[in-house]
Write an enzyme that holds these catalytic residues in place. Structure first.
Site, short mmCIF file in Angstrom:
data_model
loop_
_atom_site.label_atom_id
_atom_site.label_comp_id
_atom_site.label_asym_id
_atom_site.label_seq_id
_atom_site.Cartn_x
_atom_site.Cartn_y
_atom_site.Cartn_z
N GLY A 61 14.04 -49.53 -37.21
CA GLY A 61 12.99 -48.30 -36.83
C GLY A 61 11.81 -48.71 -35.94
CB CYS A 88 16.40 -54.64 -37.32
SG CYS A 88 15.27 -55.29 -35.92
CE1 TYR A 89 8.52 -51.18 -39.86
CE2 TYR A 89 9.41 -49.54 -40.53
CZ TYR A 89 8.63 -50.08 -40.62
OH TYR A 89 7.24 -49.53 -40.92
CG HIS A 175 20.42 -53.32 -35.04
ND1 HIS A 175 19.85 -52.78 -35.64
CD2 HIS A 175 19.13 -53.73 -34.11
CE1 HIS A 175 18.35 -52.34 -35.41
NE2 HIS A 175 18.43 -52.86 -34.91
CD GLU A 177 22.75 -51.36 -37.37
OE1 GLU A 177 23.26 -52.08 -37.95
OE2 GLU A 177 22.02 -51.24 -37.17
CB SER A 229 32.45 -26.47 -24.11
OG SER A 229 33.16 -27.84 -24.40
N GLY A 230 35.82 -26.56 -24.19
CA GLY A 230 36.92 -26.66 -23.78
C GLY A 230 37.00 -28.37 -24.28
N GLY A 231 35.75 -28.80 -24.53
CA GLY A 231 35.72 -30.48 -24.82
C GLY A 231 36.83 -30.35 -26.56
CG ASP A 233 32.11 -33.23 -29.53
OD1 ASP A 233 33.48 -34.00 -29.83
OD2 ASP A 233 31.07 -33.11 -28.72
CB SER A 234 32.91 -27.09 -27.78
OG SER A 234 34.34 -26.68 -28.04
CB SER A 235 38.51 -27.71 -29.11
OG SER A 235 38.30 -28.16 -28.20
CE LYS A 372 33.21 -37.26 -27.68
NZ LYS A 372 32.77 -35.78 -27.62
#
Ligand code: XMP
Length: 516
Positions: A61, A88-89, A175, A177, A229-231, A233-235, A372
């Site tokens: 954090g 970390c934190y 980290h 991750e 949008s054709g990308g 994610d939206s597809s 993604k």
């Protein structure tokens, strides 16, 4: 019967990479939920009805444990008798709560650090004496009480890793991750399987069903529109929503005029073939008008975010839609500062760029917790076309955030041409599969040149090519010089307004991938 997933809870202390921890756990086939940092033992018990809670991770954090408003842990959590890993934190907080000492570090460490592993046991099992890890901290743990032992140190950090001598409690200052921690995956694997004894009984397919169900529950029998949008994610969101809602759904492609060369035509050609209600909104002029005089990047994003909504509202009014669906993914939300302890990095148009008054009953975001590459996996499972699955990410505000400063039609045209050259050359040389994104940025700097024996004074174009796994961190790509040379020559020859081309050699962090 529904499987009760073995689950690790990640307590969210506001770190940029908190959600990434959850995602790394899921990569191991183990389910993970992000929960508030002050979750109580009773709440953990209630979650245990649905999941098999096998361990807790305290995230990093931005605060110091000494800040007045530093996010606190419910101290009774330490008594739930589950394995704990503090990062970390979370590592510092664990040390402080168990009577260790935490101090401001003499030398703050940001980025790659070398750590000396004193005892390769538990979470550090199988590590070498010296390891490369990713650190980002201002405080440091400097001593531990007698029932704890140090497992690793760096030159500036005497307690870079520790464990409790009897209980399965671990702390790491770094980290694991983040992919820059070379053996980070091994460390998390050790925690999940060796310390928490999880069984890998979760898979990415399980979320498709969950998302379709959620869309049905949210929208019911009402009508909805989705921004397409054709990308990728939206597809993917559209494919899921089409399965959930069928004819109740209309997909809307907003052509704001800042798409790449040839893109609006390609999107129209792809989606007109699909059995969905598909509408194109030609909104080039209204977006440009709203952006006159706007040069601040955050303002630009907000103007664009609002205009998208206004276009959607007009279309929804005509079709009677009450719900708006969006393909928002997790990194869009985290950078927009969705959580109470995290900072706004940039307002993604579809999150923090949204206006406060919206005439939709609800905005539904089925992909809101995915990264993604997880979306790509879902796309493959849904059998979406390969060119869509592999399409490089493109920000919703389009070239508007790749043209620095105020927009003009001339600048948009220059940016489109320069970007087309970058794409062509990268793809001609088959580099695209190795790259996360590759594009041109039209900077707001002008520079002197000499073209055909005459003085020229024109735009400076920056070329950006980045490698990344999920956009939370990225490295600039080491594109071979001859390809950069070809890109530079072509842009200065083919786009007369450009006199100079530079290559962006900054990683994320400290830079972001997009320039605005
Ligand atoms: P940054 O520039 O923050 O970008 O490193 C991370 C990823 O997000 C994309 N991006 C956006 N996507 N709306 C989007 O849909 C936005 O406003 C937006 N801003 C950045 C960016 O292209 C990169 O892949």
């Amino acid at each position: 019967m529904q499987v009760k997933y073995d689950t690790i809870l990640v307590l969210d202390f506001g770190g940029q990479y908190c959600h990434l921890i959850g995602r790394r756990i899921r990569e191991n086939g183990v389910y993970s939920e992000i929960v508030p940092h002050d979750i109580s033992p009773e709440e953990v018990k209630a979650l245990n009805e649905k999941f098999n809670i096998k361990g807790l991770i305290f995230s990093g954090g931005p605060s110091s444990v000494y800040d007045a408003n530093a996010p606190q842990l419910n101290p009774r959590i330490l008594e739930v008798n589950l394995p704990i890993l503090g990062l970390c934190y979370g590592h510092q907080l664990l040390a402080q709560l168990t009577n260790g000492k935490v101090k401001p570090a003499i030398c703050k460490e940001y980025g790659i650090a070398q750590v000396t592993v004193d005892k390769p046991v538990g979470v550090l099992e199988g590590l070498s004496k010296i390891e490369k890890v990713w650190m980002s901290h201002g405080d440091t743990v400097c001593s531990l009480p007698p029932d704890f032992e140090v497992l690793a140190h760096t030159d500036n950090c005497p307690v870079a890793a520790f464990r409790h001598k009897q209980k399965p409690i671990y702390g790491l200052q770094w980290h694991p991750e983040v992919i820059h921690t070379e053996k980070g995956a091994r460390m998390l694997h050790n925690f999940i399987f060796e310390v928490c004894k999880c069984e890998a009984n979760w898979k990415v397919e399980d979320i498709i069903e969950k998302m379709i169900k959620e869309i049905k529950t949210d929208v019911g029998s009402a009508k909805a529109i989705i921004g397409l949008s054709g990308g990728i994610d939206s597809s993917v969101a559209t494919a899921l929503a089409a399965q959930a809602l069928g004819d109740q759904l209309t997909a809307v492609f907003v052509d704001h005029g800042f798409m790449r060369e040839g893109e609006p035509e390609a999107i129209r050609a792809t989606f007109e073939k699909y059995p969905i209600n598909f509408v194109v909104a030609n909104a080039q002029e209204r977006f440009m008008n709203k952006l006159i005089g706007v040069s601040d990047p955050e303002k630009k994003r907000k103007v664009i975010g609002e205009e998208f909504i206004r276009v959607f509202e007009e279309i929804a009014k005509k079709s009677g839609a009450q719900y708006l669906l969006q393909g928002t993914i997790y990194p869009d939300r985290i950078e927009s500062g969705i959580r109470k302890n995290s900072d706004v990095i940039k307002s993604h148009h579809n999150v923090a760029g949204l206006p406060t008054i919206i005439s939709f009953k609800k905005i539904v975001e089925p992909l809101r917790d995915l990264y993604k590459d997880e979306v790509r996996k879902v796309a493959t499972m849904l059998n979406l076309p390969k060119e869509l699955v592999n399409r490089q990410p493109f920000p919703g505000p389009g070239l508007a955030v790749r043209i620095i400063g105020e927009l003009t039609s001339e600048k948009v045209s220059v940016a489109k041409k320069a970007d087309a050259v970058v794409r062509e050359e990268i793809e001609k040389n088959h580099l695209e599969e190795k790259l996360w994104q590759y594009f041109a940025v039209l900077t707001d700097t002008k520079a002197t040149g000499v073209k055909g024996d005459s003085r020229a004074y024109g735009y400076v174009v920056a070329v950006r090519a980045a490698e990344s796994r999920e956009a939370m961190t990225a490295n600039f790509a080491q594109i071979p010089y001859p390809i950069l040379e070809k890109i530079s020559t072509r842009i200065t020859n083919e786009v007369p307004q450009v006199t100079r081309v530079v290559y962006d050699i900054t990683h994320k962090p400290p830079a972001t991938i997009e320039w605005e």
